[in-house]
Enzyme design. Sequence first.
Site, PDB file in Angstrom:
ATOM      1  N   LYS A  33       0.980  -1.414   0.076  1.00  0.00           N
ATOM      2  CA  LYS A  33      -0.134  -0.060  -0.057  1.00  0.00           C
ATOM      3  C   LYS A  33       1.194   1.215  -0.018  1.00  0.00           C
ATOM      4  CE  LYS A  33      -2.185  -1.072   4.005  1.00  0.00           C
ATOM      5  NZ  LYS A  33      -1.865  -2.041   3.570  1.00  0.00           N
ATOM      6  N   THR A  34       1.944   0.904   0.821  1.00  0.00           N
ATOM      7  CA  THR A  34       2.561   2.280   1.845  1.00  0.00           C
ATOM      8  C   THR A  34       3.297   2.410  -0.285  1.00  0.00           C
ATOM      9  OG1 THR A  34       2.960   2.034   3.488  1.00  0.00           O
ATOM     10  CG2 THR A  34       4.621   3.435   2.183  1.00  0.00           C
ATOM     11  N   ASP A 217      -2.272   8.183   3.587  1.00  0.00           N
ATOM     12  CA  ASP A 217      -1.522   6.108   3.946  1.00  0.00           C
ATOM     13  C   ASP A 217      -2.047   6.213   5.727  1.00  0.00           C
ATOM     14  OD1 ASP A 217      -0.434   4.075   4.094  1.00  0.00           O
ATOM     15  OD2 ASP A 217       1.542   4.919   3.999  1.00  0.00           O
ATOM     16  N   GLU A 218      -2.187   4.776   5.738  1.00  0.00           N
ATOM     17  CA  GLU A 218      -3.026   4.293   6.637  1.00  0.00           C
ATOM     18  C   GLU A 218      -4.332   4.983   7.444  1.00  0.00           C
ATOM     19  OE1 GLU A 218      -1.444   2.261   8.915  1.00  0.00           O
ATOM     20  OE2 GLU A 218       1.053   2.230   8.149  1.00  0.00           O
ATOM     21  N   GLN A 290      -5.411  -3.384  10.696  1.00  0.00           N
ATOM     22  CA  GLN A 290      -4.615  -2.850  11.383  1.00  0.00           C
ATOM     23  C   GLN A 290      -4.910  -1.540  12.202  1.00  0.00           C
ATOM     24  OE1 GLN A 290      -0.568  -2.971   9.654  1.00  0.00           O
ATOM     25  NE2 GLN A 290      -1.650  -3.121   7.822  1.00  0.00           N
ATOM     26  N   ARG A 651       5.252  -7.157  11.105  1.00  0.00           N
ATOM     27  CA  ARG A 651       6.346  -6.920  10.660  1.00  0.00           C
ATOM     28  C   ARG A 651       7.385  -7.230  10.505  1.00  0.00           C
ATOM     29  NH1 ARG A 651       3.643  -2.703   9.042  1.00  0.00           N
ATOM     30  NH2 ARG A 651       2.149  -4.074   9.442  1.00  0.00           N
TER      31      ARG A 651
END
Length: 771
Positions: A33-34, A217-218, A290, A651
């Site tokens: 995504k990022t 983002d996020e 998330q 992660r």
Amino acid sequence: MNHLLENLNPEQLAAVTLPPQHALILAGAGSGKTRVLTTRIAWLISTRQVTPQGILAVTFTNKAAKEMLARLSALLPINTRGMWIGTFHGLCNRLLRAHYRDAGLPQLFQILDIADQQAAIKRLLKALNVDDEKFPPRDLQHFINAQKEQGLRSAAVEAWDDHTRRRVELYAAYEQQCQREGVVDFAELLLRCYELLERNEPLRRHYQERFRHILVDEFQDTNILQYRWLKLLAGHAERGRAAGPSQGAAALSMEAASAAEPPSPPPLGRGMGGGCMECACMFAVGDDDQSIYGFRGAEIGNMRDFEREFQVDNIIRLEQNYRSHGNILDAANAIIKNNEKRLGKNLWTDAGSGEPIRVFEAMSDGEEARWIVEEVRALSRDGHARREIALLYRSNAQSRILEHSLFSAGIPYRVYGGLRFFERQEIKHALAYLRLIANSDDDTAFARVVNFPARGIGARSIEALQDAARAAGSSLFAAIPQVPGKAGASLAAFAALIESMRPALDLPLPELVDHVVELSGLRLHYLNEKEGQERLANLDELLNAATSFVAEEGREVMEPEEAESTGEPTGELSADLAAFLTHAALEAGEHQAGEGDDALQLMTVHSAKGLEFNVVFMSGLEEGLFPHENSVQEAKGLEEERRLMYVAVTRARQRLYLSFAQTRMLHGQTRYSLPSRFIDEIPGELLKWLTPKAKKGGYAYEVADAFTPSPRSRVSSGGGLRVGQNVAHARFGQGVIVNAEGSGSDARVQVNFGPAGMKWLALSVAKLEAL
Ligand code: ATP
Ligand code: MG
């Protein structure tokens, strides 16, 4: 341009090259995504659909913003300096600095961090003679921030009971105090910026016309106010929430009613679903799995609202994970499957299963920390860079013991969050002097250093000063001449000291800092202090920080263009100081001195969001700690904890360690805990136990299980009792011993009391009767 698009899968490519329209990329961890968001910025610029100035991108941390800028510079031959890429706080701060006057703030307004804010609230309660047992400062702080995060000023909060009514009054008094002192807290940065844009139409239009593409983002972790801020900047008509009277909707309609502007026009509805001809294109990426800031007011509902309000018909899903090996991904998928409220997606990888997930059970937190040290050493010997190893924990308090072990073992490490460089006492003192010479009305800074180093200004003198300030409605500094007698004389000497430092504002920032550390008496004070060496070294480090700050990013806050738009001369040097102080308040934890070093990375799971490491240690996986005890009472809380665990697991690229300890010292108390239920949620075949496998669940009262003697009981008997034995306790009733350890006066047993739960009891204290 083509090289930009290399190494993208078809879905990613589609997302990067979407025509100008609103879009939502909804995808799991590590699916790119990022990367897609960054590449889209590069693609938009390189295909000349927008200039770098036309982009506004919101990242979750400053670290992420820096990485994004670095990637853009690598992808494109442009100067990324001055681009509007940053966190919500960072971007709002920048806007407010550029238009401080319109925002009703002093030019050098200061930012209160969490600790400053709490100190300010304590001071307020004291000045108003409020019983801080009835209104604990922390609660009030939380209350105020929660209101602000919903966009509510004190005047707009509806109070249904006396207690809340009083809290609202205190909120109002706090607002006045901050305004008088020229300081803003974190939540205020956003609210103030939102109000500025909402009320000032020319300014709003200016930015709406400027930013053609807004990328976030996020997105799952945005709160109500952040989403509204985005909508405002995007030029999207604000229409409230048709979905029903959620709290957010209440806040919205109330705010809308009090807004200076007439109601906005109806929805865009230009018959081109998701189009953005007249407003900016919103490109949001996120992952509902998330979402980990619900506790701070983040609204997963923003995703749904975004989809509806922006008529997004492009929801792109990415399902291939490029980060983690198969076993890690399978574990993450298995954990998150236990949550009910999900938009639903599954991740896959073609990277192969990789290594099993290693699980370690320690007797104590000390043993866990020592084991981690040994493991890290072994990893280093095998050629793993330390910066590629992360040590994660659920709450900051857990880091102390880990730090202690790493420090003793001489392993370089860096802590993100926690007590950060800029939060150390001596640094805060020095910053307070700087703040005070920049703005003498900053009472928080004043209170911190008026008698530090000690100059005979006692609590009485301060009280007299506070009374005088209250009577005059002025700042503490301004009220000094009103205080008579000896107290007045000492205070006047302090005022003179501050005034004497002011000419140093004309010096370059590093010299200014040096000057202030010297003149304030801080250096001398720590020179004379027995254990002052480290503090002196930190003050020197502050000087270094100022030097590299000027070299790297000085004056980034105030771009010429923005300064022009206000028509104000900005005063270059004070802008440097303002930028530096802002940097200290906002960016502190994220990059500390010597970042280039190869150090182990320590952080909470929350701050690990969006990052990735070759090796991850997830420590302290104990019931009550993770999931946190405050969360397990309700499904909602538990689901958020589980998403946090999902973030932790995802992660890791190659290797994941999970560890827990039977006993842990936290907040001065020894806790006895059971392994986290999240370990049980991972299929056994993915795990490799480094210690004998822990017994199953204490949280589910599996009495049958309890009769099997525990393979990990480390003593054969404790005071004549044995594992498997039935016992009775005066308060908990009948139970069965499932585990035992220690000997003599340290002997303790774990007893399953069925409905009364699982307890660890010290035999020297608890009276247990063998049945
Ligand atoms: P998170 O949800 O954790 O924020 P994300 O969806 O933002 O994750 P990224 O951080 O963008 O994921 O990507 C994860 C890793 O996968 C990065 O190292 C990225 O460079 C890599 N990656 C992404 N897409 C591809 C691809 N098509 N080919 C190779 N590597 C990729
Ligand atoms: Mg990401």
